[in-house]
Design a protein around this motif. Structure first.
Motif, PDB file in Angstrom:
ATOM      1  N   ALA A 184       0.848  -1.200   0.000  1.00 46.06           N
ATOM      2  CA  ALA A 184       0.000   0.000   0.000  1.00 46.06           C
ATOM      3  C   ALA A 184       0.880   1.246   0.000  1.00 46.06           C
ATOM      4  O   ALA A 184       1.880   1.300   0.729  1.00 46.06           O
ATOM      5  CB  ALA A 184      -0.908   0.008   1.226  1.00 46.06           C
ATOM      6  N   THR A 185       0.537   2.215  -0.807  1.00 46.53           N
ATOM      7  CA  THR A 185       1.280   3.479  -0.839  1.00 46.53           C
ATOM      8  C   THR A 185       0.277   4.622  -0.786  1.00 46.53           C
ATOM      9  O   THR A 185      -0.907   4.432  -1.020  1.00 46.53           O
ATOM     10  CB  THR A 185       2.126   3.613  -2.117  1.00 46.53           C
ATOM     11  OG1 THR A 185       1.279   3.395  -3.254  1.00 46.53           O
ATOM     12  CG2 THR A 185       3.245   2.597  -2.148  1.00 46.53           C
ATOM     13  N   GLU A 186       0.821   5.798  -0.494  1.00 47.02           N
ATOM     14  CA  GLU A 186      -0.069   6.949  -0.360  1.00 47.02           C
ATOM     15  C   GLU A 186      -0.296   7.667  -1.694  1.00 47.02           C
ATOM     16  O   GLU A 186       0.590   7.726  -2.534  1.00 47.02           O
ATOM     17  CB  GLU A 186       0.522   7.935   0.636  1.00 47.02           C
ATOM     18  CG  GLU A 186       0.404   7.443   2.067  1.00 47.02           C
ATOM     19  CD  GLU A 186       0.976   8.424   3.064  1.00 47.02           C
ATOM     20  OE1 GLU A 186       0.548   8.385   4.224  1.00 47.02           O
ATOM     21  OE2 GLU A 186       1.858   9.229   2.679  1.00 47.02           O
ATOM     22  N   ILE A 187      -1.476   8.213  -1.810  1.00 52.51           N
ATOM     23  CA  ILE A 187      -1.817   9.058  -2.947  1.00 52.51           C
ATOM     24  C   ILE A 187      -2.218  10.422  -2.393  1.00 52.51           C
ATOM     25  O   ILE A 187      -2.937  10.500  -1.400  1.00 52.51           O
ATOM     26  CB  ILE A 187      -2.981   8.436  -3.745  1.00 52.51           C
ATOM     27  CG1 ILE A 187      -2.463   7.220  -4.513  1.00 52.51           C
ATOM     28  CG2 ILE A 187      -3.614   9.442  -4.691  1.00 52.51           C
ATOM     29  CD1 ILE A 187      -3.459   6.626  -5.473  1.00 52.51           C
ATOM     30  N   THR A 188      -1.695  11.469  -3.007  1.00 54.30           N
ATOM     31  CA  THR A 188      -2.095  12.815  -2.603  1.00 54.30           C
ATOM     32  C   THR A 188      -2.951  13.410  -3.716  1.00 54.30           C
ATOM     33  O   THR A 188      -2.586  13.349  -4.890  1.00 54.30           O
ATOM     34  CB  THR A 188      -0.859  13.685  -2.319  1.00 54.30           C
ATOM     35  OG1 THR A 188      -0.152  13.098  -1.219  1.00 54.30           O
ATOM     36  CG2 THR A 188      -1.242  15.105  -1.947  1.00 54.30           C
ATOM     37  N   VAL A 189      -4.105  13.920  -3.315  1.00 50.57           N
ATOM     38  CA  VAL A 189      -5.065  14.457  -4.286  1.00 50.57           C
ATOM     39  C   VAL A 189      -5.340  15.919  -3.952  1.00 50.57           C
ATOM     40  O   VAL A 189      -5.679  16.248  -2.819  1.00 50.57           O
ATOM     41  CB  VAL A 189      -6.405  13.684  -4.223  1.00 50.57           C
ATOM     42  CG1 VAL A 189      -7.418  14.255  -5.221  1.00 50.57           C
ATOM     43  CG2 VAL A 189      -6.203  12.198  -4.468  1.00 50.57           C
ATOM     44  N   ALA A 190      -5.160  16.794  -4.930  1.00 49.94           N
ATOM     45  CA  ALA A 190      -5.561  18.196  -4.773  1.00 49.94           C
ATOM     46  C   ALA A 190      -6.780  18.427  -5.642  1.00 49.94           C
ATOM     47  O   ALA A 190      -6.775  18.066  -6.815  1.00 49.94           O
ATOM     48  CB  ALA A 190      -4.429  19.118  -5.214  1.00 49.94           C
ATOM     49  N   LEU A 191      -7.821  18.964  -5.050  1.00 47.36           N
ATOM     50  CA  LEU A 191      -9.013  19.294  -5.834  1.00 47.36           C
ATOM     51  C   LEU A 191      -9.174  20.805  -5.912  1.00 47.36           C
ATOM     52  O   LEU A 191      -8.939  21.509  -4.929  1.00 47.36           O
ATOM     53  CB  LEU A 191     -10.284  18.721  -5.188  1.00 47.36           C
ATOM     54  CG  LEU A 191     -10.405  17.204  -5.041  1.00 47.36           C
ATOM     55  CD1 LEU A 191     -11.803  16.858  -4.528  1.00 47.36           C
ATOM     56  CD2 LEU A 191     -10.130  16.485  -6.351  1.00 47.36           C
ATOM     57  N   VAL A 192      -9.577  21.267  -7.063  1.00 49.85           N
ATOM     58  CA  VAL A 192      -9.968  22.664  -7.231  1.00 49.85           C
ATOM     59  C   VAL A 192     -11.481  22.647  -7.423  1.00 49.85           C
ATOM     60  O   VAL A 192     -11.982  22.009  -8.351  1.00 49.85           O
ATOM     61  CB  VAL A 192      -9.261  23.294  -8.445  1.00 49.85           C
ATOM     62  CG1 VAL A 192      -9.716  24.741  -8.612  1.00 49.85           C
ATOM     63  CG2 VAL A 192      -7.751  23.206  -8.275  1.00 49.85           C
ATOM     64  N   SER A 193     -12.176  23.300  -6.508  1.00 52.12           N
ATOM     65  CA  SER A 193     -13.639  23.199  -6.506  1.00 52.12           C
ATOM     66  C   SER A 193     -14.277  24.575  -6.606  1.00 52.12           C
ATOM     67  O   SER A 193     -13.690  25.583  -6.211  1.00 52.12           O
ATOM     68  CB  SER A 193     -14.123  22.524  -5.217  1.00 52.12           C
ATOM     69  OG  SER A 193     -13.452  21.310  -5.014  1.00 52.12           O
ATOM     70  N   ASP A 194     -15.487  24.571  -7.107  1.00 53.36           N
ATOM     71  CA  ASP A 194     -16.239  25.806  -7.299  1.00 53.36           C
ATOM     72  C   ASP A 194     -17.159  26.000  -6.092  1.00 53.36           C
ATOM     73  O   ASP A 194     -18.052  25.198  -5.855  1.00 53.36           O
ATOM     74  CB  ASP A 194     -17.052  25.675  -8.593  1.00 53.36           C
ATOM     75  CG  ASP A 194     -17.790  26.952  -8.954  1.00 53.36           C
ATOM     76  OD1 ASP A 194     -17.957  27.821  -8.077  1.00 53.36           O
ATOM     77  OD2 ASP A 194     -18.205  27.065 -10.120  1.00 53.36           O
ATOM     78  N   LEU A 195     -16.902  27.070  -5.337  1.00 55.62           N
ATOM     79  CA  LEU A 195     -17.716  27.338  -4.140  1.00 55.62           C
ATOM     80  C   LEU A 195     -19.176  27.577  -4.497  1.00 55.62           C
ATOM     81  O   LEU A 195     -20.063  27.286  -3.696  1.00 55.62           O
ATOM     82  CB  LEU A 195     -17.189  28.583  -3.423  1.00 55.62           C
ATOM     83  CG  LEU A 195     -16.081  28.386  -2.406  1.00 55.62           C
ATOM     84  CD1 LEU A 195     -15.688  29.736  -1.815  1.00 55.62           C
ATOM     85  CD2 LEU A 195     -16.548  27.442  -1.301  1.00 55.62           C
TER      86      LEU A 195
END
Lengths: 456, 456
Positions: free
Chosen positions: A377-388
């Motif tokens: 198992a390894t880590e995944i980093t997720v960045a989301l850009v979302s519309d408020l």
């Protein structure tokens, strides 16, 4: 009969052009189709060049098919070593010059496809002639580099540009045993990415035996015997090098279109509608020389990626053959795998989203890709850009040692499907410990983004 | 104050129940919450049992947290070895029996969550007492099996049922050195799957050293010294075995709900709305004992999968805490990895779709997961079930040596996003040779499905 036969000229014999020609011919075998290609090679696998250069894949895997293969299997003609030099839209002919003997002839067309691609942007200091400066855009470039390495056994390489190509090439040259310095003029790696994602990628480079220098430029190269010997860096003194690889970006190749007054978009690439038609009758444009409708901004944007090129080619070919087909738009999804990490982006970055007028926020999470008790198992980093405002996704970046690329494609699908952040958290993914986790990194990212939209 | 304190009782201490309790307590620390669990274990990782049994992961990885850990970290109470035996909805109390000393007490509640899960379906011939017949539903089951193997070193195992659990367990026991026979009464493996997908999975079993017998049942077991010695198969004679594993499906555990006249759905699992409320005030149901709204049919369906259980728990916990949260529906996405293959399904199979009244077709394609010139490129086979009327996706199955599971999750996202087959073909995936292909298997599958919708 022959006299009235429809004649399609495709300018450019890589992904987009061949895709257009092949699709049109398949649907309408009666069409006469000629693909014009400036280099000796067609349908080469540009994205595979780093693996050809590292020695991981063979020449024939990336050099593309032979003309005979194309002509016999797909039934259209290919003229390599020919350049389209002028386009007359009124008389419907294109002037084509043989790069072997300099002869020029005019060829009439019923419809024409511009698939002229893009060309490397060359930094001022590198606009010089030297045998050991390389770009990597077509197969001839790749072969020149491989041959140079074989003949001259360079020990040191200077890579200009720390984007996808720069990093892939740094790794490929490292695998061939060269010592590598990468420099990039930006103060931060992957400037459009969330800080944490960029930092993880930077760390992977720093912890390999490759030197990365940011916020740096070459002021001047010292040349001797037609070879670069040293690079004078603006801030970090002089660095010796045996070869220089330029990976400082690309620009659309639109001279032909521009001279024919075919309208360009803001980016400088050719404006097209969703049938891949330019603003001029019967003239299509596809691939890296053309813009695309951006699925998030709904505006025309330049998204020069191989997947989009092939898809636009297919759309153009279908329309040329008289069947209606629309290109549904694109996100500019792109990914790479270097120094043990998979990473990439889709849709808008935070700054792009704000520039485009969205009330955008960024959230970043890190989670296990599969059940954390599995030893791999390894880590995944997720960045989301979302519309408020709409609580929907505008873009994303992902990085991880494994399975990050497919997660990025899931996010691209979610954006295309206008999935809300709430739905993103609750997407019904399959779970099994060897592949996934009960709460997938994407669900966790959706949860974090939702929380932040509620705080605001 | 204490007198009026709201008291939440959660019946069932695995994924769904703990998720509900944890979320409610986090949002409303003032709530008194008690989780009642029949077995000595809580929050165990059922899907990880095969890897515990094979020896690949440690006991503590799948046995779940201790009561102290839960109580200290998450702040609610846990009563293990306690069974809820009767529910009085009018008086709002539940009779709870200690399985250690037989004592029974009534506990009043303000709100109650049924998270009673599911139990194994036992074939008629296996409804016997024997020390070497095993089911695998809770951690006590898993531990009993591991201990039996350690103590008795069985050489041969008979696995009844060739579904996910049966195949995972066949592989786990094989890895421990046992000789395995799997039998299944169905004439075809994974009956709901497209023929080609099922055939690929079957081939992976046949080419391992495991015997798979389809269209077969056990007529009778021979028992000696309280142990099964032989199984009399209906068609294939007598087979000797040292242990028997039952993996012949599950049914919802709803006795408590049924006795309290809480309405059940057609499947026999508890009917809930999208706030996870049953038809009775202040009674919630989550996880494998409850139905879910199916995203494709829009009807209530029983989808007993771990991912859905955790999500329903979170929704129930949020609503219990007084914040509105809706479960957006599910697809029944499920995946497994056995004998070198990743595979799974999402949404409806062809026969399910036709039963549900859709004008459905099935298309199957095989394509490379990444650029075929990469030495580790493998094939992925994708079956799509599409709606001829709307030209949208109803379901999918995927199989491949690698990267098939995440492709399945992409398809689940596409269904949730109501993406058309045309959009599926043109989804903007990132491309890099080490991870993906210019035309992804999903795009190729979308293209094939579209073609077939046009033929019809």
């Amino acid at each position: 009969m022959e006299f009235n036969r429809e004649k399609i000229i495709v300018i450019g014999g890589n992904d987009a052009g061949l895709s257009a020609a092949g699709r049109a011919k398949r649907l309408r075998p009666d069409l006469e189709i000629i693909v014009i290609e400036k280099t000796p090679f067609i349908g080469y696998a540009s994205c595979g060049f780093p693996y050809f250069i590292s020695g991981r894949v063979m020449r024939k895997s990336v050099s593309g098919p032979s003309i005979e293969e194309i002509e016999n299997r797909r039934g259209f003609q290919v003229w390599t070593n020919h350049e389209a030099v002028q386009l007359d839209l009124l008389k419907r002919h294109v002037a084509i010059k043989s790069l072997l003997n300099g002869e020029e002839k005019r060829v009439r067309f019923s419809k024409l496809v511009l698939a002229t691609g893009a060309r490397p942007l060359i930094p001022q200091a590198a606009k010089i002639n030297a045998d050991n400066i390389f770009t990597l855009r077509n197969f001839a470039d790749a072969e020149r580099l491989v041959n140079y390495i074989k003949t001259n056994s360079p020990q040191k390489a200077l890579v200009l540009g720390a984007g996808f190509l720069g990093l892939e090439m740094a790794e490929a040259l490292r695998q061939r045993g060269l010592q590598i310095v990468i420099i990039d003029q930006a103060p931060k790696l992957f400037q459009n990415y969330a800080d944490k994602i960029a930092a993880i990628i930077e760390e992977s480079i720093q912890s390999s035996s490759v030197e990365l220098i940011l916020d740096e430029k070459v002021a001047q190269f010292d040349i001797e015997n037609n070879r670069v010997q040293n690079a004078h860096l603006v801030k970090n003194g002089i660095t010796e090098t045996d070869i220089v690889l330029l990976a400082t970006g690309i620009e659309p190749n639109v001279a032909l279109a521009k001279n024919a007054r075919i309208p360009l978009g803001k980016s400088g690439a050719i404006l097209v509608n969703n049938r891949q038609e330019t603003r001029r009758m019967d003239i299509y444009a596809v691939g890296d020389c053309a813009e695309s409708q951006h699925l998030v901004t709904k505006k025309s944007a330049w998204l020069p990626f191989a997947g989009i090129a092939s898809k636009q080619g297919r759309v153009a070919g279908t329309n040329i053959a008289g069947k209606r087909m629309l290109f549904p738009g694109a996100l500019g999804t792109a990914m790479a795998k270097t120094f043990g990490l998979e990473y990439g982006h889709t849709g808008l970055s935070l700054s792009q989203a704000r520039e485009a007028g969205f009330n955008a926020i960024e959230t970043v999470i890190t989670a296990y890709s599969k059940s954390e008790y599995m030893t791999d198992a390894t880590e995944i980093t997720v960045a989301l850009v979302s519309d408020l405002t709409t609580k929907k996704l505008l873009g994303a970046q992902v990085v991880g040692k494994a399975d990050a690329g497919q997660r990025l494609n899931i996010l691209a699908t979610a954006i295309a499907g206008h999935i809300s952040l709430h739905e993103l958290e609750y997407l019904d993914f399959g779970y099994t410990p060897m592949i996934s986790n009960i709460w997938d990194p994407i669900a966790i990212a959706g949860n974090a983004a939702q929380k932040k939209t509620k705080e605001k």
